[in-house]
Design a protein around this motif. Structure first.
Motif, PDB file in Angstrom:
ATOM      1  N   PRO A   1       0.830  -1.201   0.000  1.00  0.00           N
ATOM      2  CA  PRO A   1       0.000   0.000   0.000  1.00  0.00           C
ATOM      3  C   PRO A   1       0.865   1.252   0.000  1.00  0.00           C
ATOM      4  O   PRO A   1       2.059   1.193   0.339  1.00  0.00           O
ATOM      5  CB  PRO A   1      -0.772  -0.075   1.323  1.00  0.00           C
ATOM      6  N   CYS A   2       0.273   2.382  -0.390  1.00  0.00           N
ATOM      7  CA  CYS A   2       0.941   3.670  -0.225  1.00  0.00           C
ATOM      8  C   CYS A   2       0.268   4.388   0.952  1.00  0.00           C
ATOM      9  O   CYS A   2      -0.671   3.863   1.558  1.00  0.00           O
ATOM     10  CB  CYS A   2       0.858   4.496  -1.515  1.00  0.00           C
ATOM     11  N   LEU A   3       0.755   5.580   1.271  1.00  0.00           N
ATOM     12  CA  LEU A   3       0.184   6.307   2.416  1.00  0.00           C
ATOM     13  C   LEU A   3      -1.301   6.615   2.206  1.00  0.00           C
ATOM     14  O   LEU A   3      -2.084   6.574   3.153  1.00  0.00           O
ATOM     15  CB  LEU A   3       0.966   7.608   2.648  1.00  0.00           C
ATOM     16  N   ARG A   4      -1.709   6.880   0.948  1.00  0.00           N
ATOM     17  CA  ARG A   4      -3.134   7.168   0.663  1.00  0.00           C
ATOM     18  C   ARG A   4      -3.994   5.907   0.813  1.00  0.00           C
ATOM     19  O   ARG A   4      -5.191   6.019   1.032  1.00  0.00           O
ATOM     20  CB  ARG A   4      -3.305   7.721  -0.747  1.00  0.00           C
ATOM     21  N   CYS A   5      -3.386   4.737   0.642  1.00  0.00           N
ATOM     22  CA  CYS A   5      -4.145   3.496   0.879  1.00  0.00           C
ATOM     23  C   CYS A   5      -4.407   3.346   2.380  1.00  0.00           C
ATOM     24  O   CYS A   5      -5.486   2.930   2.802  1.00  0.00           O
ATOM     25  CB  CYS A   5      -3.353   2.272   0.432  1.00  0.00           C
ATOM     26  N   LEU A   6      -3.377   3.693   3.150  1.00  0.00           N
ATOM     27  CA  LEU A   6      -3.450   3.488   4.600  1.00  0.00           C
ATOM     28  C   LEU A   6      -4.370   4.522   5.234  1.00  0.00           C
ATOM     29  O   LEU A   6      -5.268   4.189   6.018  1.00  0.00           O
ATOM     30  CB  LEU A   6      -2.031   3.641   5.162  1.00  0.00           C
TER      31      LEU A   6
ATOM     32  N   ASP B   1      -9.032   1.324  -5.175  1.00  0.00           N
ATOM     33  CA  ASP B   1      -9.453   2.625  -5.723  1.00  0.00           C
ATOM     34  C   ASP B   1      -8.489   3.744  -5.353  1.00  0.00           C
ATOM     35  O   ASP B   1      -8.818   4.920  -5.500  1.00  0.00           O
ATOM     36  CB  ASP B   1     -10.873   2.963  -5.233  1.00  0.00           C
ATOM     37  N   CYS B   2      -7.284   3.418  -4.883  1.00  0.00           N
ATOM     38  CA  CYS B   2      -6.349   4.463  -4.429  1.00  0.00           C
ATOM     39  C   CYS B   2      -5.958   5.376  -5.599  1.00  0.00           C
ATOM     40  O   CYS B   2      -5.490   4.893  -6.632  1.00  0.00           O
ATOM     41  CB  CYS B   2      -5.087   3.830  -3.835  1.00  0.00           C
ATOM     42  N   PRO B   3      -6.121   6.693  -5.433  1.00  0.00           N
ATOM     43  CA  PRO B   3      -5.793   7.612  -6.538  1.00  0.00           C
ATOM     44  C   PRO B   3      -4.293   7.665  -6.846  1.00  0.00           C
ATOM     45  O   PRO B   3      -3.906   8.076  -7.936  1.00  0.00           O
ATOM     46  CB  PRO B   3      -6.283   8.972  -6.026  1.00  0.00           C
ATOM     47  N   VAL B   4      -3.451   7.233  -5.915  1.00  0.00           N
ATOM     48  CA  VAL B   4      -1.992   7.324  -6.121  1.00  0.00           C
ATOM     49  C   VAL B   4      -1.441   6.044  -6.750  1.00  0.00           C
ATOM     50  O   VAL B   4      -0.642   6.096  -7.680  1.00  0.00           O
ATOM     51  CB  VAL B   4      -1.263   7.620  -4.784  1.00  0.00           C
ATOM     52  N   CYS B   5      -1.837   4.882  -6.232  1.00  0.00           N
ATOM     53  CA  CYS B   5      -1.110   3.661  -6.612  1.00  0.00           C
ATOM     54  C   CYS B   5      -1.963   2.603  -7.301  1.00  0.00           C
ATOM     55  O   CYS B   5      -1.448   1.522  -7.576  1.00  0.00           O
ATOM     56  CB  CYS B   5      -0.409   3.076  -5.374  1.00  0.00           C
ATOM     57  N   ARG B   6      -3.241   2.905  -7.627  1.00  0.00           N
ATOM     58  CA  ARG B   6      -4.091   1.838  -8.189  1.00  0.00           C
ATOM     59  C   ARG B   6      -3.562   1.309  -9.518  1.00  0.00           C
ATOM     60  O   ARG B   6      -3.794   0.164  -9.863  1.00  0.00           O
ATOM     61  CB  ARG B   6      -5.538   2.321  -8.327  1.00  0.00           C
TER      62      ARG B   6
HETATM   63 ZN   LIG Z   1      -2.225   3.775  -2.588  1.00  0.00          ZN
END
Ligand SMILES: [Zn+2]
Lengths: 261, 93
Positions: free
Chosen positions: A184-189, A254-259
């Motif tokens: 995951p990235c920080l936006r996922c978390l 659905d993460c806008p950074v890493c999907r």
């Molecule tokens: Zn992410």
């Protein structure tokens, strides 16, 4: 085991290097080849406060060849309980100059790239943040504001660079290592910053220093391929109670950074 | 049936609690949204760390059930004996 490698560049050691890093070269799975990787590596630490001071100091001690450091503002009395690269006689002067001075006192062979700036898109352009992140093989996020943390997360994931997320509050810490395409990235978390977050929060230097050391260990492991990084798990500690725990963490589809990674 | 909820970060500061035991009624499994609503009702200062103004679960909250991060779905049914851990995003500095 992660497929990711960020310590590809090796720089040969001098006799002086061998003498200084003698005790850690004795680490069985490091050896001289691992020390050459550390010497060839570049790590971005932003900022160099309670957390980042300790991360940068430990990486300088370990022989990481290049540190890219960002930390704005002048030293204030309230920094001195935790920002261990500062000194009392430096009050009122630029913090980043104290960082430079203290790190070179320890390791004059260190290449330093310093910015008297905090890496949020409110302060400097997205392009400039990308340029700063591009100078490093990996990032250690030690920033207090979520605008900075999200900006570095975006830049690191766009460039395929790992980011060690260190955080503390009161007598607690959280740490995880994020690798684009694998974790995951920080936006996922945390898709959004917590409501009512304030720049000033309770913390001891011994708490920020504890997680700072762990952050440096994560960076060393990523560069040298020693052990298992803290990927896909969040290490959480309550130092008031002396307890630690791990939470399995996952990517958000659905993460806008890493999907798309 | 009792659900143990462990609190970290600002949630601990705002509630003054490290752990909260939530008793649910005998009918069916308690839902995650009900557990969060119970805490928000009893500790009003913690409400905005748990829910956004539109009533959906806050984005700065990490919910773990038995040490595994969970999708923030208010309808998620909790099993007897589960421990819910609520962490808020924290930072450096
Ligand atoms: Zn992410």
């Amino acid at each position: 085991m992660s497929q990711f490698r960020c310590g590809e560049k090796k720089v040969p050691l001098t006799d002086e290097d061998r003498a200084i890093w003698d005790w850690q070269i004795a680490t069985e799975d490091l050896g001289e080849a691992g020390q050459e990787r550390l010497k060839g590596a570049s790590v971005l630490v932003s900022r160099c406060g309670g957390l980042g001071s300790v991360v940068a100091y430990e990486l300088a001690a370990a022989g990481v060849g290049t540190l890219v450091l960002a930390h704005a503002g002048n030293l204030q009395p309230s920094d001195l309980n935790r920002q261990l690269l500062m000194t009392h006689d430096w009050l009122g002067k630029p913090r980043i100059e104290s960082v430079r001075r203290r790190l070179l006192d320890l390791n004059p062979r260190l290449n330093l790239v310093t910015y008297n700036a905090n890496l949020s898109e409110e302060n400097i352009s997205e392009e400039k943040i990308n340029e700063i992140v591009a100078q490093a093989d990996l990032v250690v996020d030690c920033a207090p504001l979520f605008t900075e943390r999200y900006a570095m997360n975006r830049a690191a994931f766009q460039q395929g660079k790992p980011i060690v997320e260190c955080a503390m509050y009161d007598m607690e810490y959280q740490i995880t290592t994020m690798i684009p395409g694998e974790t995951p990235c920080l936006r996922c978390l945390y898709p959004e910053d917590p409501s009512g977050w304030k720049r000033k929060f309770p913390v001891f230097g011994a708490v920020s220093g504890t997680v700072g050391c762990l952050g440096a260990v994560e960076a060393i492991k990523l560069i040298t391929d020693i052990g298992d990084p803290l990927t896909n798990r969040l290490l959480c500690a309550d130092l008031r109670r002396g307890t630690h725990g791990e939470i399995a963490i996952h990517r958000r589809p659905d993460c806008p950074v890493c999907r798309s990674l | 049936m009792t659900i143990q909820v462990k609190l970290f970060g600002q949630l601990r500061t705002k509630t003054g609690q490290e752990t909260i035991a939530i008793e649910s009624g005998s009918e069916g499994s308690p839902k995650l949204g009900d557990v969060l609503a119970d805490i928000a009702q009893n500790y009003s200062e913690a409400k905005n760390l748990l829910f956004k103004p539109d009533g959906t679960i806050a984005g700065g909250l990490l919910i773990s059930i038995d040490d595994e991060a969970a999708v923030p779905d208010p309808d998620l049914a909790l099993k007897a004996g589960s421990t819910v851990t609520l962490l808020t995003a924290i930072s450096g500095g």
